[in-house]
Structures are given as structure tokens and as C-alpha cells.
Design a protein around this motif. Structure first.
Motif, PDB file in Angstrom:
ATOM      1  N   LEU A   4      -8.230   7.964   4.071  1.00 45.32           N
ATOM      2  CA  LEU A   4      -7.554   9.156   4.574  1.00 45.32           C
ATOM      3  C   LEU A   4      -8.433  10.368   4.334  1.00 45.32           C
ATOM      4  O   LEU A   4      -9.069  10.479   3.284  1.00 45.32           O
ATOM      5  CB  LEU A   4      -6.204   9.357   3.879  1.00 45.32           C
ATOM      6  CG  LEU A   4      -5.167   8.266   4.138  1.00 45.32           C
ATOM      7  CD1 LEU A   4      -3.939   8.498   3.276  1.00 45.32           C
ATOM      8  CD2 LEU A   4      -4.789   8.213   5.592  1.00 45.32           C
ATOM      9  N   GLN A 479       2.820   7.628   3.544  1.00 44.11           N
ATOM     10  CA  GLN A 479       1.448   7.842   4.027  1.00 44.11           C
ATOM     11  C   GLN A 479       1.289   9.233   4.642  1.00 44.11           C
ATOM     12  O   GLN A 479       0.284   9.912   4.426  1.00 44.11           O
ATOM     13  CB  GLN A 479       1.083   6.767   5.056  1.00 44.11           C
ATOM     14  CG  GLN A 479      -0.378   6.813   5.479  1.00 44.11           C
ATOM     15  CD  GLN A 479      -0.781   5.608   6.304  1.00 44.11           C
ATOM     16  OE1 GLN A 479       0.063   4.797   6.675  1.00 44.11           O
ATOM     17  NE2 GLN A 479      -2.057   5.481   6.581  1.00 44.11           N
ATOM     18  N   ARG A 483      -1.136  12.084   3.071  1.00 49.19           N
ATOM     19  CA  ARG A 483      -2.231  12.660   3.875  1.00 49.19           C
ATOM     20  C   ARG A 483      -2.197  14.190   3.801  1.00 49.19           C
ATOM     21  O   ARG A 483      -3.238  14.833   3.635  1.00 49.19           O
ATOM     22  CB  ARG A 483      -2.121  12.199   5.319  1.00 49.19           C
ATOM     23  CG  ARG A 483      -3.253  12.737   6.210  1.00 49.19           C
ATOM     24  CD  ARG A 483      -3.085  12.356   7.656  1.00 49.19           C
ATOM     25  NE  ARG A 483      -3.222  10.922   7.859  1.00 49.19           N
ATOM     26  CZ  ARG A 483      -2.228  10.112   8.174  1.00 49.19           C
ATOM     27  NH1 ARG A 483      -0.999  10.589   8.310  1.00 49.19           N
ATOM     28  NH2 ARG A 483      -2.443   8.821   8.345  1.00 49.19           N
TER      29      ARG A 483
END
Length: 571
Positions: A4, A479, A483
Motif C-alpha cells: 500500500l 484495508q 490506506r
């Protein structure tokens, strides 16, 4: 795991969206309460309470005069004449009825009454009433025994005693304890209103029947019974009305939280009057608001008159009503956490409700001055000195809790920016949960700063970050939040946050919502981390924890021993 992108925190990181100014509120000139004028909601003992306390004072004065002057013979003559007249009415049938009517004053019946009340109050978790009940029982039993032993008045003479008796007879200890226990039962277990009034009449009837039985059986002098009833009624009446007033500690059998006070009737009128006098705000309605997310205060939505420039618009302010019961609950809660977990930072309790409200108002102003998206503070209102205060702030109308609102990248960035900004100014919120994060038209607000801390430890700050990420992920996913977090925090900071955060450090509402969703977001975030740090140890033994544990155990043993003594002593 896919890599990421990560941008180092810096000047280019996303910041909170500027919020609009609060709605215009009409203000009038406040009024200073003159010295001697009662507060908006004064403590109330009522006329009956003052009457019984005065009557008990008369009994104590007469008892002292008799002890000093030795004039007990006057009462002996009067009591003997009454008992002799009653004894002429005796018959085998009436004697059986009298023995049955006096069963409530026996040791066995009083012990059953004592234990049943303790069990019921513990089952309903009415701890405040339980402690007052215990205190009243111990005080009445010991004071009554002391008065009887000091005066040493013998049992009735020149009349046959046909009932069981023991010890001295002034005041009548069985009648003193019975009156105290029956009235304590009414105040601790019967809701106020019609049913409590009926309960008081029932207690009066039971005491009259029992007194008549003991006079018929010549177990006590009439004046000893009268003195015992007066003392037995006055002590619990004063104790429960002063220490467990209905307005603060209502007896109710609903699922409502004890922290949520009734704001109708006298208290609602007092709030409206206090807002007008102390803040110059013209309130038109006071209603509870958002009770499901609050366990340590009573949150209120207060409709107020709008400023002339905004006539026709709805204007509201928000109030958090704090009472002495909230401070005591916080004290017991923090004591329990210290006994269970040891040294948790800033777990020392507040000693007065005034200090609690002052602290939250101070913290709110610090956060507001730092540019954080918090409600505008409007002031503190005193309802009852040292017992009830109202913290008044802007009302975030039209907002939804973070657990119900739409969460996009902008809201995620705002939430993470809140934590970053608190880190920058050296503060921690310490209660990040869905109910304390509101979203309105894409703007995030942080509320309820009661537990916030100035210059916290890095551990406290790390817990704030993890809880914020967990709350934001409730309506999105781990997620996506991770991020966005990497744009403002390093991997080391995020790893530290989740090393410091697990069950105990998550607010109850957040844990409940995670269970309801069936997702282990904590584990999802751990899987996204490029590395993990060892969990931060929470359980710690200190000398303070060791000493508090010993004192608590000793207090339990002492109370238990005193209770056994009272239960085992003859009346």
C-alpha cells in the motif's frame, strides 16, 4: 499482501473540514442568585421528614432528662396503669390472636426481613439503596441498644408478662428495628408515588398491630414502644430522603440506566429556570437525547428561543446533566478497574461533581481553541450546589453517529486528522467510540471529552489511534482505513496503536458493535501491518493496588461481621 502506498506525515496531509458557526441563540441578561435564595432544585426533606426528625429529637431530649434526673417513675406509673387496664381484657382466644399479631417483632421475622432486602437490592443492583439500608439497620440497632443499656429500664411490673422478652425495655428494641426495616423496605424497593404512599400506610398498620400485640402481652411499656417507633421511623426517613432522593436515585423496574435522570417535573422546570438565570438562554423544552450511547451522564436536547435574525428557525443547544451519583459511580468504577488491572493511567476519581463539570468544560475549550471539530462550549449551569450541574454546548443538529453514517475517504481523513491534531497538542480523547463521533453532511465532529487527558502517555495516544481506525472501519473496511491512515501516520505508529489496543482498552459500545457485525477488525488490521510489535502489558501490580485490595477485603469482612452480629443478637 499487496503493498500500500505510504506518504510521510507532513504539511500536505489532509486536514479537518471547517465547520459552520453554531446557530444564533437569543440571549437575555443573566441574573445573579442573591445570598440565601434557594437554588433551582434544592434538597428536599419535606414537612413529614422534618416532623419525624423533630419528634425523634424530643424523644432523645426526654431520654436525657430522665437519665439525669431519674424521673422514670413518672412514666412507670402511667405505663403500668395502661398495661393493667389492658390485662383485664385478656382471654385465651385474644392471647392467641395477640401472639400471632406480634410475629413481625420476633428475631426470626426481623432476620428474614433483613436478609430478603439485602438479596433483592443486590439482585436489582440498587447499590446506593443497599448501602443506605445497611447503614440504617446498623445505626438503628446499635443506637437503640445503647439507649436501652444506658437507661436500664426494667420490663413492666405489677402485671403478668405473657410474651417473650429480653434485655431492657426503653426504647423497645424490637419495635425500633422493625419500624426502621419496614420503612427502609418501602423507600428502597417501592417506586415513589401512589404505591409508596400505600406502602407507608401499610407500614403504619403493621406497626400499630404489632404494638397492640406487645402491649396486650405486656412485653413492652407503651412509652417504650412509642419511643422505638419514633426513632425507627425518623432515621430511615431522613437517610433515604437525603442520601437517595427520588430525583437522583429513583426506584424503578425498567431497563433504563441509573445514570439517566428524569428531567420532567421539578427537575425540568429547574433546568429551564437555571438556564435563564445563569446563561440568559430562553429554553422552551428539555428532553433526553442519545441515551443509548451515554452511561455516565444524562444527555439532553434543549430547545431554545432563536435570535431575532433567525426567527422561525429551530434552535437547540445540548446539555449534559451531571449529578453526584455519576461521580460516585465513576469512583466505584475506577476502584474496580484498579483492583482488576492495576495501574491504568489517570484512573484517579473526581471527588465532587463540580470538579468533574469544570474539567470537562476546560478540556472542551482546549480542544475548541486548538481547532478540533468539537461543539462550541456555552457554559456551566448549577442546578443544585455540589449535587447537580449542567454542561451546555452547541447542539450538532442533523448529525448521525459514526456507526450509522455514510463514511467516505473525506470523513476517514477527518477522523484520522483529529487524532493527529490531538497528538500535536499533547492530548488524548480516551473514549473514541461510534457514539462520540458524529457525521453531518460530510463533516465529522468529536463529542464527549469528559475522559480527555492533557499530556497523556504515548500508550493513551496510541489507543486513540487504534480505536479511531476501528470505528471508521465499521462502515467501510480495514484495508481502506489503513490506506488512508498511512497518509498521516507511519507504520511504526500504527503498529504501536494495535499493540496497545485490545478488549479492555476498547469502549464497550465499540466492542458490542464489532460482535454484532461478526467481523474481527482488529485481526484484519494486524494482517495488514508489515510487522507487529509485542502487545503492551496492561496488568500491573503496584503498592497502591496491593493496599487498595487489602483495604477492600478488610471492609468486606468488617461489614459482614457487623451484619452477622446484628443478625445473631437477640432483640
Amino acid at each position: 499482501m499487496a503493498s500500500l502506498p505510504q506518504a510521510p506525515p507532513g504539511p500536505g496531509r489532509p486536514g479537518p473540514v471547517p465547520r459552520p458557526a453554531p446557530p444564533a441563540i437569543a440571549r437575555v441578561r443573566s441574573r445573579r442568585r442573591p445570598s440565601g435564595e434557594p437554588p433551582p432544585l434544592p434538597r428536599a426533606l419535606n414537612a413529614s421528614g422534618r416532623f419525624w426528625l423533630g419528634l425523634s429529637g424530643v424523644v432523645l431530649v426526654v431520654w436525657a432528662v430522665v437519665v439525669v434526673t431519674g424521673t422514670i417513675t413518672v412514666f412507670d406509673v402511667v405505663d403500668t396503669r395502661i398495661l393493667q387496664a389492658v390485662s383485664e381484657l385478656r382471654s385465651p382466644g385474644l392471647t392467641e390472636v395477640a401472639e400471632a399479631a406480634g410475629i413481625l417483632a420476633t428475631d426470626e421475622a426481623i432476620h428474614v426481613l433483613w436478609l430478603s432486602n439485602l438479596v433483592l437490592l443486590a439482585v436489582f443492583r440498587r447499590w446506593r439503596h443497599l448501602f443506605v439500608w445497611l447503614g440504617v439497620g446498623l445505626l438503628v440497632a446499635n443506637v437503640g441498644a445503647f439507649l436501652a443499656i444506658t437507661l436500664q429500664r426494667p420490663r413492666p411490673f405489677e402485671v403478668e408478662i405473657i410474651g417473650d422478652w429480653s434485655s431492657f425495655s426503653m426504647p423497645s428494641l424490637p419495635m425500633t428495628v422493625l419500624a426502621a426495616f419496614l420503612l427502609s423496605t418501602v423507600y428502597a424497593l417501592v417506586p415513589p408515588g401512589r404505591w409508596r404512599t400505600r406502602g407507608k400506610w401499610a407500614v403504619g398498620g403493621l406497626l400499630a398491630i404489632t404494638a397492640a400485640s406487645r402491649i396486650y402481652l405486656a412485653q413492652d411499656h407503651p412509652t417504650g414502644i412509642l419511643a422505638g417507633i419514633v426513632l425507627g421511623v425518623a432515621v430511615p426517613l431522613a437517610a433515604f430522603r437525603l442520601l437517595t432522593p427520588n430525583a437522583v436515585y429513583p426506584v424503578r423496574y425498567t431497563r433504563a440506566r441509573p445514570a439517566h435522570l428524569d428531567v420532567s417535573g421539578e427537575r425540568g422546570e429547574a433546568i429551564v429556570r437555571a438556564l435563564h438565570d445563569q446563561l440568559g438562554v430562553l429554553a422552551t423544552e428539555v428532553v433526553p437525547f442519545g441515551l443509548s450511547g451515554s452511561g455516565g451522564s444524562t444527555p439532553l436536547k434543549i430547545s431554545v428561543k432563536a435570535a431575532p435574525a433567525a426567527e422561525g428557525e429551530e434552535s437547540c443547544i445540548f446539555g449534559k446533566l451531571y449529578a453526584a451519583t455519576h461521580v460516585r459511580s465513576d469512583r466505584w468504577y475506577k476502584l474496580g478497574r484498579t483492583l482488576l488491572y492495576g495501574r491504568l493511567e489517570d484512573e484517579k476519581p473526581f471527588h465532587t461533581v463540580r470538579r468533574l463539570v469544570q474539567y470537562e468544560d476546560y478540556i472542551l475549550r482546549l480542544l475548541s481553541d486548538a481547532g478540533l471539530p468539537v461543539p462550541h462550549p456555552l457554559g456551566i449551569v448549577e442546578i443544585t450546589p455540589e449535587r447537580e450541574y449542567l454542561l451546555v454546548t452547541e447542539f450538532i443538529s442533523g448529525a448521525k453517529e459514526a456507526g450509522e453514517a455514510e463514511i467516505d475517504d473525506s470523513v476517514i481523513d477527518q477522523g484520522l486528522s483529529v487524532v493527529r491534531r490531538m497528538w500535536d497538542i499533547g492530548m488524548a480523547h480516551r473514549d473514541i467510540k461510534p457514539a462520540n463521533l458524529l457525521v453531518r453532511t460530510g463533516t465529522l465532529f468529536v463529542i464527549d471529552s469528559a475522559f480527555a487527558e492533557v499530556r497523556p502517555s504515548p500508550w493513551r495516544q496510541a489507543v486513540d489511534l487504534a480505536n479511531m481506525m476501528l470505528v471508521l472501519a465499521l462502515r467501510t473496511d480495514a484495508q481502506r482505513v489503513y490506506r488512508r491512515a498511512r497518509l498521516q501516520f507511519s507504520d511504526e505508529e500504527i503498529a504501536e496503536a494495535f499493540a496497545a489496543t485490545r478488549g479492555l482498552t476498547m469502549p464497550t459500545q465499540l466492542r458490542r458493535m464489532l460482535r454484532q457485525q461478526g467481523r474481527d477488525l482488529h485481526a484484519d488490521f494486524l494482517r495488514l501491518l508489515p510487522f507487529r510489535l509485542p502487545p503492551v502489558r496492561i496488568q500491573r501490580w503496584t503498592w497502591r493496588r496491593f493496599g487498595l485490595t487489602l483495604v477492600t477485603l478488610a471492609a468486606v469482612v468488617v461489614v459482614g461481621a457487623m451484619s452477622v452480629t446484628v443478625l445473631g443478637s437477640p432483640l
